[in-house]
Design an enzyme around this catalytic site. Structure first.
Site, PDB file in Angstrom:
ATOM      1  N   ARG A 183      -0.464   3.627  -5.012  1.00 38.72           N
ATOM      2  CA  ARG A 183      -0.219   2.924  -6.272  1.00 38.72           C
ATOM      3  C   ARG A 183       0.054   3.919  -7.404  1.00 38.72           C
ATOM      4  O   ARG A 183       0.915   3.676  -8.259  1.00 38.72           O
ATOM      5  CB  ARG A 183      -1.396   2.021  -6.632  1.00 38.72           C
ATOM      6  N   CYS A 244      -7.898   2.416 -13.951  1.00 29.49           N
ATOM      7  CA  CYS A 244      -7.556   1.941 -12.604  1.00 29.49           C
ATOM      8  C   CYS A 244      -6.509   0.847 -12.747  1.00 29.49           C
ATOM      9  O   CYS A 244      -5.601   0.971 -13.566  1.00 29.49           O
ATOM     10  CB  CYS A 244      -8.808   1.446 -11.883  1.00 29.49           C
TER      11      CYS A 244
END
Length: 285
Positions: A183, A244
């Site tokens: 990611r 995050c």
């Protein structure tokens, strides 16, 4: 009970505790904070089996605010809203809390971080539900509602989107993306509008805080890991900003640094879920 034994039992909790360390403590409020990115019901998982005596805490209802997508998927609730949630849950200001999930603390860490920055005694159960060898049950538990005072969020505990951009451009701040490498590099993006990461961020995946058995690495290992990335402690805090996907699992990174003796980083609550809803630049390398 002798005073010296009671004093030991009532000692402030470290950021991460083992199941064995809870033995003999009947003052702990156990909180099940299971939540799943794929949309599965954490409450259904709780009803299928949880630590005996644990109450259910809803990440979306109790630990997050609700707003426009541009605010991120899990914005921080107001201090007033969080105090009200704690009161409804029956958690008073003097009740020590140990929270757990079944994903190595990636959800429960949010509750623990929120409490600890307010000075509330709280810890994450190391290894989560899988580490528990004591009694379990399926019947839900509730506690009597109580009054919980409003405690303002302390200045400096978290940053906004502009601060996060500044952190990425600063030579003095370490901006840490705690997501997995795929990611971070933009190879996949399962939930947010755009792939990639905030310019200037380095990738220090939160899962690498764990040993092979799913428990946190020891303090020395964690300290060496973050120090190697330039994280430095200074008076109870450090020079890192961590983010995050939506400001939830990054809190597990914050607890890892605190466990390592490196102080507490700032958390960018909006995280990639907020950043990716803007036209701000993104990097994929």
């Amino acid at each position: 009970m002798a005073d010296d034994v009671r004093a030991g039992l009532m000692a402030p909790l470290p950021p991460v505790v083992s199941a064995a360390e809870l033995s003999g403590r009947d003052d702990i409020v156990l909180c099940d904070v299971r939540w799943y990115l794929d949309g599965r019901s954490g409450y259904d998982a709780y009803l299928e089996g949880h630590i005996a005596g644990a109450i259910w805490v809803d990440l979306a209802a109790h630990l997050s605010a609700h707003g426009e997508p541009a605010h991120g998927r899990h914005p921080l609730p107001t201090a007033e809203s969080f105090a009200a949630s704690l009161g409804v849950l029956g958690i008073g200001p003097d009740d020590p809390v140990v929270a757990y999930d079944d994903l190595n603390g990636t959800a429960a860490g949010r509750m623990v971080w929120m409490l600890r920055v307010l000075g509330h005694d709280a810890a994450l159960l190391d290894g989560g539900l899988g580490s528990w060898t004591g009694a379990t049950e399926t019947a839900p538990n509730t506690r009597a509602a109580c009054e919980c005072p409003v405690r303002p969020w302390p200045a400096g505990a978290f940053v906004d989107i502009d601060d996060a951009a500044d952190a990425g451009a600063s030579a003095d701040v370490v901006l840490i993306d705690a997501r997995g490498g795929d990611r971070y590099r933009g190879e996949t993006e399962p939930v947010d509008p755009r792939p990639g990461h905030i310019p200037g961020a380095i990738n220090v995946p939160m899962t690498d805080n764990l040993s092979s058995d799913g428990r946190f690495a020891d303090a020395e290992t964690l300290s060496a890991r973050y120090a190697a990335e330039g994280v430095q402690e200074a008076g109870g805090s450090n020079n890192a900003v961590v983010y995050c996907g939506s400001g939830v699992s990054a809190c597990m990174d914050a607890l890892a640094m605190e466990r390592a003796g490196l102080g507490r980083p700032q958390v960018y609550i909006g995280s990639w879920s907020q950043w990716s809803h803007t036209d701000r630049p993104a990097e994929t390398v």
